[in-house]
Design a protein around this motif. Structure first.
Motif, PDB file in Angstrom:
ATOM      1  N   VAL A  41       0.858  -1.180   0.000  1.00 34.00           N
ATOM      2  CA  VAL A  41       0.000   0.000   0.000  1.00 34.00           C
ATOM      3  C   VAL A  41       0.902   1.240   0.000  1.00 34.00           C
ATOM      4  CG1 VAL A  41      -1.783   1.277   1.243  1.00 34.00           C
ATOM      5  CG2 VAL A  41      -1.805  -1.238   1.239  1.00 34.00           C
ATOM      6  N   ILE A  42       0.665   2.079  -1.004  1.00 38.76           N
ATOM      7  CA  ILE A  42       1.486   3.289  -1.149  1.00 38.76           C
ATOM      8  C   ILE A  42       0.625   4.498  -0.787  1.00 38.76           C
ATOM      9  CG2 ILE A  42       2.905   4.661  -2.730  1.00 38.76           C
ATOM     10  CD1 ILE A  42       3.887   1.710  -2.247  1.00 38.76           C
ATOM     11  N   GLY A  43       0.972   5.166   0.292  1.00 39.83           N
ATOM     12  CA  GLY A  43       0.262   6.386   0.661  1.00 39.83           C
ATOM     13  C   GLY A  43       0.765   7.539  -0.192  1.00 39.83           C
ATOM     14  N   ILE A  44      -0.163   8.350  -0.651  1.00 40.39           N
ATOM     15  CA  ILE A  44       0.233   9.574  -1.366  1.00 40.39           C
ATOM     16  C   ILE A  44      -0.239  10.746  -0.517  1.00 40.39           C
ATOM     17  CG2 ILE A  44       0.058  10.888  -3.517  1.00 40.39           C
ATOM     18  CD1 ILE A  44      -0.744   8.203  -4.888  1.00 40.39           C
ATOM     19  N   ALA A  45       0.714  11.350   0.184  1.00 47.96           N
ATOM     20  CA  ALA A  45       0.380  12.472   1.075  1.00 47.96           C
ATOM     21  C   ALA A  45       0.319  13.728   0.228  1.00 47.96           C
ATOM     22  CB  ALA A  45       1.451  12.606   2.154  1.00 47.96           C
ATOM     23  N   ASN A  46      -0.882  14.291   0.123  1.00 45.84           N
ATOM     24  CA  ASN A  46      -1.082  15.394  -0.819  1.00 45.84           C
ATOM     25  C   ASN A  46      -1.392  16.704  -0.094  1.00 45.84           C
ATOM     26  OD1 ASN A  46      -1.492  16.958  -3.039  1.00 45.84           O
ATOM     27  ND2 ASN A  46      -2.911  15.543  -4.054  1.00 45.84           N
ATOM     28  N   PHE A  79      -4.091  10.627   0.457  1.00 48.47           N
ATOM     29  CA  PHE A  79      -4.724  11.269   1.620  1.00 48.47           C
ATOM     30  C   PHE A  79      -4.261  12.722   1.726  1.00 48.47           C
ATOM     31  CE2 PHE A  79      -1.138  11.256   4.634  1.00 48.47           C
ATOM     32  CZ  PHE A  79      -0.304  10.279   4.091  1.00 48.47           C
ATOM     33  N   PRO A  80      -5.117  13.590   2.268  1.00 44.55           N
ATOM     34  CA  PRO A  80      -4.746  15.006   2.356  1.00 44.55           C
ATOM     35  C   PRO A  80      -3.927  15.290   3.612  1.00 44.55           C
ATOM     36  CG  PRO A  80      -6.977  14.728   3.143  1.00 44.55           C
ATOM     37  CD  PRO A  80      -6.481  13.356   2.763  1.00 44.55           C
ATOM     38  N   GLU A 105       3.470  12.969  10.037  1.00 50.15           N
ATOM     39  CA  GLU A 105       4.031  11.851  10.808  1.00 50.15           C
ATOM     40  C   GLU A 105       2.932  10.941  11.353  1.00 50.15           C
ATOM     41  OE1 GLU A 105       6.573  12.976  14.096  1.00 50.15           O
ATOM     42  OE2 GLU A 105       6.494  10.966  14.970  1.00 50.15           O
ATOM     43  N   GLU A 106       1.913  11.550  11.921  1.00 42.95           N
ATOM     44  CA  GLU A 106       0.887  10.728  12.583  1.00 42.95           C
ATOM     45  C   GLU A 106      -0.015  10.009  11.573  1.00 42.95           C
ATOM     46  OE1 GLU A 106       1.480   9.992  15.495  1.00 42.95           O
ATOM     47  OE2 GLU A 106       2.836  11.651  15.953  1.00 42.95           O
ATOM     48  N   CYS A 107      -0.224  10.613  10.402  1.00 45.48           N
ATOM     49  CA  CYS A 107      -1.001   9.902   9.373  1.00 45.48           C
ATOM     50  C   CYS A 107      -0.219   8.693   8.874  1.00 45.48           C
ATOM     51  CB  CYS A 107      -1.342  10.827   8.202  1.00 45.48           C
ATOM     52  SG  CYS A 107      -2.736  11.893   8.560  1.00 45.48           S
ATOM     53  N   ILE A 108       1.077   8.861   8.670  1.00 51.27           N
ATOM     54  CA  ILE A 108       1.897   7.721   8.221  1.00 51.27           C
ATOM     55  C   ILE A 108       1.836   6.615   9.267  1.00 51.27           C
ATOM     56  CG2 ILE A 108       4.260   6.954   7.749  1.00 51.27           C
ATOM     57  CD1 ILE A 108       4.830   9.749   6.589  1.00 51.27           C
ATOM     58  N   ARG A 109       1.894   7.020  10.522  1.00 46.65           N
ATOM     59  CA  ARG A 109       1.916   6.044  11.619  1.00 46.65           C
ATOM     60  C   ARG A 109       0.572   5.322  11.767  1.00 46.65           C
ATOM     61  NH1 ARG A 109       5.580   6.321  14.998  1.00 46.65           N
ATOM     62  NH2 ARG A 109       5.954   8.545  14.795  1.00 46.65           N
ATOM     63  N   ALA A 110      -0.500   6.077  11.584  1.00 48.13           N
ATOM     64  CA  ALA A 110      -1.813   5.533  11.920  1.00 48.13           C
ATOM     65  C   ALA A 110      -2.436   4.696  10.810  1.00 48.13           C
ATOM     66  CB  ALA A 110      -2.753   6.682  12.288  1.00 48.13           C
ATOM     67  N   TYR A 111      -2.002   4.921   9.572  1.00 42.00           N
ATOM     68  CA  TYR A 111      -2.646   4.237   8.446  1.00 42.00           C
ATOM     69  C   TYR A 111      -1.811   3.055   7.943  1.00 42.00           C
ATOM     70  CZ  TYR A 111      -6.263   7.809   7.931  1.00 42.00           C
ATOM     71  OH  TYR A 111      -7.343   8.626   8.119  1.00 42.00           O
ATOM     72  N   PRO A 112      -2.443   2.153   7.193  1.00 44.67           N
ATOM     73  CA  PRO A 112      -1.734   0.945   6.728  1.00 44.67           C
ATOM     74  C   PRO A 112      -0.844   1.211   5.517  1.00 44.67           C
ATOM     75  CG  PRO A 112      -4.002   0.896   5.979  1.00 44.67           C
ATOM     76  CD  PRO A 112      -3.869   2.135   6.824  1.00 44.67           C
ATOM     77  N   MET A 131      10.104  16.441   7.515  1.00 46.18           N
ATOM     78  CA  MET A 131      10.235  16.284   8.969  1.00 46.18           C
ATOM     79  C   MET A 131       9.345  15.151   9.464  1.00 46.18           C
ATOM     80  SD  MET A 131      10.271  20.359   9.829  1.00 46.18           S
ATOM     81  CE  MET A 131      10.113  20.315  11.614  1.00 46.18           C
ATOM     82  N   GLY A 132       8.090  15.146   8.987  1.00 48.13           N
ATOM     83  CA  GLY A 132       7.160  14.091   9.409  1.00 48.13           C
ATOM     84  C   GLY A 132       7.628  12.722   8.972  1.00 48.13           C
ATOM     85  N   ALA A 133       8.075  12.625   7.720  1.00 45.98           N
ATOM     86  CA  ALA A 133       8.518  11.331   7.188  1.00 45.98           C
ATOM     87  C   ALA A 133       9.781  10.860   7.901  1.00 45.98           C
ATOM     88  CB  ALA A 133       8.762  11.450   5.694  1.00 45.98           C
ATOM     89  N   ALA A 134      10.668  11.798   8.236  1.00 48.16           N
ATOM     90  CA  ALA A 134      11.914  11.423   8.919  1.00 48.16           C
ATOM     91  C   ALA A 134      11.603  10.828  10.286  1.00 48.16           C
ATOM     92  CB  ALA A 134      12.825  12.640   9.064  1.00 48.16           C
TER      93      ALA A 134
END
Ligand code: FES
Length: 577
Positions: A41-46, A79-80, A105-112, A131-134
């Motif tokens: 699953v590839i998240g696209i943070a937009n 996801f936005p 950071e928290e969206c990456i952490r919370a989602y699959p 920063m969030g991704a790091a």
């Protein structure tokens, strides 16, 4: 081939209540069983938003990323994130950079999510994503939205920001009408994309490329150019490979060597002073001990190569046609950690070895630079014990060594009230000092550092004077402007103690900024100095005031430094009762 158990299997691969629920609910979007067959699953943070004009085309970019991820056998889900529109957001986007980093950071952490593609563009959106991704540390790749096409008005090329300040100064001096100004504003911004000078957005796009967090060549492709979408498609494909391999993760890329490479690139491109703050913040997330001193060290030994506004002549479109950042990095290779890894699995050196320069007036060769040193300098002295920053490449050479009397403005409102007062005792030799515009003082450290030159001096042809503050300035600005003075005046730094008529000496070649007032007198002033009441008593503003670090530490929140990598086991267990 997938080499490890994908994190997303803890959601979609379970034959229990939770697996049933997650698959079933996602099927409301029309996904077939195929999408739950174990593919990554590839998240696209937009950070798309109509309120962030620079990112307003990112939905199209996201579609290209999806196309790439699907074609490589991934399951892309967009996801936005919150979005930070530099021009519209008040009091300043910098107040919210850390909020966006927390969101990411928290969206990456919370989602699959097994890997993420981060879509950014406008100034703060790129560092916030990084920063969030790091901190979350899942495999991540950045695609920036790209710069606008060059502006053109009456045969004159216009650069965003840089020419805005210039034309506004002309208007204040009475040499331009309102009608002409309106005509110019339409001509300046004629396509999608972020500011197309080497402002903060272009600088941060260059920084993430030099750090190794984008595919090569990402930074300079214009937003409306079809190759921007092709790049996004390839990023989607690469994200699938990274998810399957479990890396490289940001922690493998964001090393001390990568930051050295980025700082070298920053100096070579004459990048924005804001990059100093953002790189310090990202390094803090990555656990890399980076200080202002390192910027100065590398600046002194990195030639300035890129002839782009506001420090030079050309615009980002010209940079792209000349070969883009890979050419700059190729020129810098003897000075870089050439073996530093990047998101495509190759080293920086491998990525740029075949780059070709198509215009060496835009990108100068290492042996024939625009200047032998980098564009930024770090100052120290009794006025800035923890440092200050000046963009020497955008300053007036004759003012880089200057002694003058202070004309002090207690805050931004005071500046605007009095700057054009005919009775203000100010001339081109004065040093304009602006207080209360730092991280806690303004609050949020707005880009107010390039304070306006008084209209009556402009009318006499004075275009620049020494200006000192604890603010930032737009990456598109120019002038002899000392910024990021730390500690800031709002917390009682020496800047708070400056009074009208004090003598101040700037010596950029020696890297010093000195307030010529005796220690005893300064101690007396300090004894009677009182902080102003805080701007916020509640909400996010309160959190910001309680936790923001000073500029020399990157203005991150103290408790956000470092990383808490997302772990497979963190996602175990049902989320339903
Ligand atoms: Fe967004 Fe300049 S306003 S990059």
């Amino acid at each position: 081939m997938t080499t490890h158990t994908l994190r997303s299997r803890n959601w979609f691969g379970r034959m229990d209540l939770d697996g049933f629920a997650t698959r079933s609910w996602l099927k409301t979007e029309g996904f077939s069983d195929l999408m739950f067959d174990g593919r990554p699953v590839i998240g696209i943070a937009n950070s798309w938003s109509e309120l962030t004009n620079c990112n307003a085309h990112l939905r199209q970019v996201a579609e290209a990323v999806k196309r790439g991820a699907l074609s490589a056998g991934g399951f892309p889900l967009e996801f936005p994130t919150i979005s930070l529109g530099e021009v519209l957001m008040k009091p300043t986007t910098m107040l919210f950079r850390n909020l966006m980093a927390m969101d990411v950071e928290e969206c990456i952490r919370a989602y699959p999510l097994d890997a993420v593609v981060l879509l950014s563009g406008c100034d703060k959106t790129t560092p916030a994503m990084l920063m969030g991704a790091a901190s979350a540390d899942v495999p991540a790749i950045i695609v920036t939205g790209g710069p606008m096409l060059r502006g053109k008005w009456r045969q004159e090329e216009l650069g965003s920001g840089t020419d805005l300040w210039r034309l506004w100064a002309e208007r204040r001096a009475g040499r331009l009408t309102d009608e002409e100004l309106c005509e110019a504003e339409s001509c300046m911004s004629r396509s999608s994309g972020h500011c197309m000078v080497m402002g903060t957005a272009s600088t941060m796009a260059s920084m993430v490329e030099a750090l190794g967090m984008t595919l090569p060549g990402n930074a300079a492709i214009p937003a409306p150019d079809s190759r921007r979408l092709a790049q996004a498609e390839l990023a989607g494909r690469r994200a699938v490979e990274m998810a399957k391999a479990g890396g490289p993760k940001p922690s493998e890329i964001l090393t001390a060597r990568a930051f050295d490479n980025a700082i070298r690139a920053l100096m070579a491109v004459g990048g924005s002073t804001n990059a100093v703050i953002h790189l310090l913040a990202v390094a803090g997330r990555a656990g890399v001990p980076l200080t202002l001193a390192r910027f100065d060290e590398l600046s002194r030994t990195t030639p300035f190569l890129l002839n782009l506004r506001p420090s030079g002549k050309y615009l980002m479109e010209d940079f792209f046609y000349a070969g883009g950042l890979p050419v700059v990095l190729k020129e810098l290779l003897p000075l870089l950690h050439a073996e530093a890894p990047t998101v495509n699995g190759r080293s920086i050196a491998d990525n740029v070895r075949d780059a070709h320069c198509w215009n060496d007036d835009v990108i100068r060769p290492l042996g024939v630079p625009l200047a032998s040193e980098g564009g930024l300098a770090i100052l120290t002295g009794n006025l800035c014990p923890d440092g200050a920053v000046i963009k020497v490449s955008a300053a007036s050479p004759q003012l880089l060594t200057h002694r003058g009397r202070a004309v002090v403005f207690e805050d931004h409102a005071d500046l605007h009230e009095r700057i054009d007062d005919p009775k203000l005792p100010i001339d081109e030799h004065s040093v304009l000092v602006l207080k209360q515009v730092g991280p806690k003082g303004a609050p949020g450290m707005p880009e107010w550092g390039a304070a306006p030159v008084p209209a009556r001096l402009l009318q006499r042809g004075v275009k620049d004077m020494v200006r000192i503050s604890d603010a930032r300035m737009s990456g598109t600005s120019y002038g002899t402007v000392v910024l990021h003075v730390a500690p800031e005046s709002a917390v009682g730094g020496p800047l708070a103690l400056v009074r009208d008529g004090d003598e101040i000496e700037l010596d950029a070649p020696r890297r010093t900024l000195t307030l010529r007032v005796g220690d005893e007198e300064l101690a007396k002033r300090k004894a009677v100095w009182k902080p102003r009441p805080p701007h916020f008593a509640r909400g996010y503003g309160r959190l910001f005031l309680d936790h923001v670090l000073q500029a020399n530490e990157g203005c991150d929140f103290d408790y956000l430094r470092g990383r808490t990598p997302v772990r497979f086991e963190d996602s175990a267990g049902p989320s339903h009762a």
